[in-house]
Design an enzyme around this catalytic site. Sequence first.
Site, PDB file in Angstrom:
ATOM      1  N   LYS A  79       8.257  31.156  50.377  1.00  0.00           N
ATOM      2  CA  LYS A  79       7.750  32.487  50.728  1.00  0.00           C
ATOM      3  C   LYS A  79       7.033  32.411  52.073  1.00  0.00           C
ATOM      4  CE  LYS A  79       5.168  36.319  48.606  1.00  0.00           C
ATOM      5  NZ  LYS A  79       4.366  36.743  47.436  1.00  0.00           N
ATOM      6  N   SER A 154       6.024  40.846  45.237  1.00  0.00           N
ATOM      7  CA  SER A 154       6.253  40.718  46.656  1.00  0.00           C
ATOM      8  C   SER A 154       7.126  39.522  47.063  1.00  0.00           C
ATOM      9  CB  SER A 154       4.902  40.599  47.376  1.00  0.00           C
ATOM     10  OG  SER A 154       4.211  39.441  46.954  1.00  0.00           O
ATOM     11  N   SER A 178       3.645  38.844  41.517  1.00  0.00           N
ATOM     12  CA  SER A 178       4.659  38.694  42.563  1.00  0.00           C
ATOM     13  C   SER A 178       5.627  37.527  42.418  1.00  0.00           C
ATOM     14  CB  SER A 178       3.989  38.594  43.921  1.00  0.00           C
ATOM     15  OG  SER A 178       3.628  39.883  44.328  1.00  0.00           O
TER      16      SER A 178
HETATM   17  N1  GLN Z   1       2.524  44.093  43.159  1.00  0.00           N
HETATM   18  C1  GLN Z   1       1.166  43.622  43.196  1.00  0.00           C
HETATM   19  C2  GLN Z   1       0.457  44.202  44.395  1.00  0.00           C
HETATM   20  O1  GLN Z   1       1.084  44.888  45.147  1.00  0.00           O
HETATM   21  C3  GLN Z   1       1.117  42.147  43.183  1.00  0.00           C
HETATM   22  C4  GLN Z   1       1.232  41.525  44.497  1.00  0.00           C
HETATM   23  C5  GLN Z   1       1.237  40.057  44.421  1.00  0.00           C
HETATM   24  O2  GLN Z   1       1.238  39.463  43.323  1.00  0.00           O
HETATM   25  N2  GLN Z   1       1.185  39.448  45.555  1.00  0.00           N
HETATM   26  O3  GLN Z   1      -0.717  43.982  44.578  1.00  0.00           O
END
Ligand code: GLN
Length: 485
Positions: A79, A154, A178
């Site tokens: 990532k 994400s 994410s």
């Molecule tokens: N979807 C969640 C957010 O937007 C989680 C993001 C993540 O785990 N980085 O905060």
Amino acid sequence: MELYKLTIHEANELLRKKEISAKQLTESVLKRIEQVEDKIDAFNTITAEKALEEAEVVDKLIAQNEGISSLAGIPMAVKDNICTLDVKTTCSSNMLKDFIPPYDATVIERLKRENAILIGKANMDEFAMGSSTENSAFKKTKNPWDIERVPGGSSGGSAASVAADQAIFSLGSDTGGSIRQPASFCGLVGLKPTYGRVSRYGLIALASSLDVIGPITKDVTDCALVLNAVAGLDTKDVTSSSNPVDDYTTALKDNVKGFKIGVPEGFLDNNLDDEVKNSIDKAIKLYEKLGAEIVDIKLPHAEYALAVYYIIACAEASSSMARYDGIRYGYRAEDYKTLEELYKKTRSEGFGSEVKRRIMLGNFVISADYYDDYYLKALKVRTLIKEDFVKAFEKVDVILSPTSPTSAFKMGEKRDPMAMYLSDIYTVPANLSGLPAISLPCGFDSKGLPIGLQLIGDLFDEKKILQAAYTFEQNTDYHIKKPIL
Ligand code: GLN
């Protein structure tokens, strides 16, 4: 068979037996990237040349009959918020679009020590804020199961690259889901380890009390292998735990006899897609058939988890984002007359709209007038949510739920940020409590899209969720199916 289709453990066996070389495997994965990347858009950077050089090193080790590790010669995607020495790490943001870290994150150091091969940096929602990878400043990654749909987020690039066989495994980060949600949308296994189990050194922070790095893999065995490589104390990360590290492969047993699996009251009711519910019900029945005991549990404060998460995550994000001021590193606006103007222009031009939204929300909830009403209250409720889990784990070994209320949604479908935030409803409780949680494939809906099952474990009890996940996998074949590309 095309080598890019292999899992880590399959490839490792062939490498050890000298039936394939690391170079052949890497070339196969690079060829696959060439074939499908135009459709998928999983990568921000592809490190083909370096990867081939690293593969040669592994082949020399093999030729000299040096024992090789389980991950040696295995191409991985990382990532783009995990720092890689001399390789761009952008967080999919214009703010860091030219940032080349002068060091490796600890997880990368550890994977390199095992001779895993970096194949590229995976696209993501900008600074990991999002659930669809649509918030990337550069490109929208597509779901390999249906390219009109999102791969989740994400860590969408990390998941899509593995589902499309453009990497044998990947690393993601999980602040509120994410790793697990994109794994579920792409038919993969994704593990969020216990907070502190895996070093965050070199992970560009979103919300430091929640962030963790973990693997996205094609099956549970691979998940255990990657966790073995990255878990453990790191003195460069003060939140890293000295708790002894297990050999996670010892958890790969096809047996859940006597396991107590908790199903939280109300979790399978509202807001849950019927087809997802069906698959989860079937999974519960299978576990019963395999000898596990299903126990009703209560997590009375879980209904507040989403609100608490977005208050805490935004508060911490607003502070994490404060370092991007155009002075030390990253993007700097060109036209400015005063220091104030430099800050303003740099941040206005460098950040996308979701990042700005969260900075504003975060600053609001920690501002003097509202601190007690929002941030402090959220911290208190976070403690109640944690305590619910402590009580639950007195009675059960693992907790089962869906990973996401729906399968992958269409690009552009969730324009309303609130609708997007709701997709994290099942994943955020584990982050707020620091608990380990895994998502694994448990079915397909009528559109042919994968559905994910989430298993949450007690603190540092990754082994139990891996064992329960492995058993499920051994008795189903959802993980074997591949998208047609
Ligand atoms: N979807 C969640 C957010 O937007 C989680 C993001 C993540 O785990 N980085 O905060």
